[in-house]
Design a protein around this motif. Structure first.
Motif: not given
Length: 513
Positions: A46-71
């Motif tokens: 169900s997390n695919n909702y956040f694939d193109n999510y506009y992060d207005a409240y800074n709920d995510f960061d870039r994550g670890w570079t070697w994973i390539g996914k936001k955190r």
């Protein structure tokens, strides 16, 4: 059994199966494990909702570079604690270094003064002069106000002061504006004040019992309330336990002690980074701010969200309490162990007893036992009510906290009634007449399954707020199909069986040691 985070219960249960050689237990373990795994997988989809999510409240960061996914970084407590630890590392080593020197060359009063000084210095560095003064003045003011009064009057003062703290906690309120704090600093200070308040109550109650009203007692109180390894986030150490710890003969650091410290630190750092890793794939915190997405989850994904909320909360406190306990051990201060895994506990009483053990001992010693002794046949029920009323006030009087506390009180009351019936001679006679030992266990697990469901849903209100809690209540309990409910209660029944097996194994291990 070591208190490890959720996924380690598999290792413990493997040992149980070898011990019991019970194929039925194997089945329950496998069924419960498969249910957890499948529900988490459904929630992950169900997390695919956040694939193109506009992060207005800074709920995510870039994550670890070697994973390539936001955190997912939307949990305020976890984010604030990680930022705090990064700044605390150097101070905590200075704290322990000078503590050892003082223990070798001086007395306990000098040690207590150092505890006060080291914590005040860090508070000044982290939140400035006004913030440090607030942390110092709170226990001092409570000491002055309460030390001459009886326990009942002291309790009234302490509870009234809690309401003041919750007014100060209001985001962007007068208190935060006056201090000029950002959200993180304001959150840390008010959280610290809540923990200091629990310690002030513990000191006050123990001092009234022991009639200790001298200046040395006040210095020990400040040292106890401001003790750096537990200052910001617990776990709660009762005052008499803290005093007993610092009054013990000094034990020099040796190879074994340092080895234990390093191994425990590695252990809890592993769980910290493992939790951070999972937050790249399972956005359990961010989705709670989007109830419309939760509303549309299928039942299995909803179960997965519920389990992941509980698992993240567990991992968080395994890390926070585990690291704090590890640091306390260097000072020979006895701190409660971190929580046991939620996946192997099915009773309300066990959850309270084994999750936050410091808070549990506080409630039992200062509220439950005194109230129970003085209130006759309804003493236990009234004592439980006051315990949960205090928990509600301490956490903050909000709708979701009220529902969580109410459900917990009802669950504990039902469980207590069940235990009382189970101890009666008539019940024992009928049980032994009609049921074998295995069927007794099955019957008890059937009875416990609805309580486990209520316990889980009450926690969902606590974790996610009233909207998320209502979605679970409506979609599963009130409007769920009979098929959905049957499947849910079957797997909760499996959980109860697993939990009983774990408890029996622990009792047998204790009896052998």
């Amino acid at each position: 059994m070591q208190n490890k985070s959720g996924f380690l219960y598999i290792m413990n249960l493997t040992a149980i199966m070898k011990f019991s050689n019970n194929y039925e237990s194997y089945f329950y373990f496998l069924a419960w494990s498969c249910a957890i795994s499948y529900s988490v997988y459904e929630f992950y989809l169900s997390n695919n909702y956040f694939d193109n999510y506009y992060d207005a409240y800074n709920d995510f960061d870039r994550g670890w570079t070697w994973i390539g996914k936001k955190r997912d970084i939307s949990d305020q407590e976890w984010r604030a604690w990680l930022a705090l630890v990064n700044k605390l590392i150097s101070y905590i080593f200075i704290h322990h270094f000078f503590s050892q020197i003082i223990k070798v060359n001086s007395n306990n009063m000098i040690l207590c003064c150092w505890y006060i000084l080291s914590s005040t210095a860090f508070l000044y560095y982290y939140i400035g002069l006004l913030g440090a003064l607030c942390a110092l003045l709170q226990p001092s003011l409570l000491h002055i106000i309460t030390y001459k009064y009886s326990k009942n009057v002291a309790w009234l003062i302490h509870v009234s002061f809690l309401f003041v703290i919750h007014i100060l906690k209001i985001p962007n309120g007068i208190f935060q504006s006056w201090l000029g704090f950002d959200d993180e600093q304001h959150y840390i200070l008010t959280l610290t004040m809540c923990w200091i308040h629990l310690r002030s109550i513990s000191h006050n109650m123990d001092s009234i019992d022991d009639k200790l009203l001298n200046s040395n007692n006040f210095i020990q109180k400040l040292a106890y309330c401001l003790y750096l390894p537990t200052l910001f986030s617990g776990p709660l150490i009762l005052y008499h336990e803290f005093v007993e710890s610092i009054n013990q003969p000094h034990q020099y650091w040796n190879y074994q002690k340092l080895q234990t410290f390093v191994l425990n630190l590695i252990r809890y750092m592993f769980w910290l980074y493992f939790t951070e890793l999972l937050l790249h794939f399972i956005y359990v915190n961010a989705i709670q701010y989007h109830p419309q997405i939760v509303q549309n989850l299928n039942p299995w994904a909803l179960y997965g969200l519920g389990y992941c909320m509980g698992q993240f909360f567990l991992n968080k406190y395994v890390v926070i309490y585990g690291i704090s306990k590890t640091l306390c051990n260097l000072d020979n201060v006895k701190a409660p162990p971190p929580p046991k895994c939620i996946a192997r506990i099915h009773l309300y009483s066990d959850m309270w007893k084994h999750f936050d053990r410091g808070l549990y001992k506080f409630l039992i010693k200062y509220i439950y036992i005194p109230v129970q002794k003085s209130n006759g046949c309804f003493g236990k029920l009234f004592a439980s009510f006051l315990c949960f009323a205090f928990v509600l006030i301490w956490h903050g009087i909000q709708v979701n906290i009220f529902i969580w506390s109410l459900f917990n009180f009802i669950g504990i009351a039902i469980e207590s009634i069940g235990v009382s019936i189970g101890k009666s001679k008539q019940y024992h006679k009928m049980q032994n007449m009609y049921l074998s030992p295995k069927n007794i266990k099955r019957f008890h697990c059937i009875l416990a399954s609805p309580l486990l469901a209520m316990s889980a849903i009450s926690n969902f209100y606590f974790f996610g707020g009233p909207l998320i809690g209502n979605i679970f209540t409506y979609n599963i309990i009130l409007y769920g199909s009979w098929k959905t409910l049957f499947i849910l209660f079957f797997f909760l029944y499996c959980c109860c069986q697993v939990s009983v097996d774990v408890k029996n194994w622990e009792l047998k291990v204790r009896s052998l040691t």
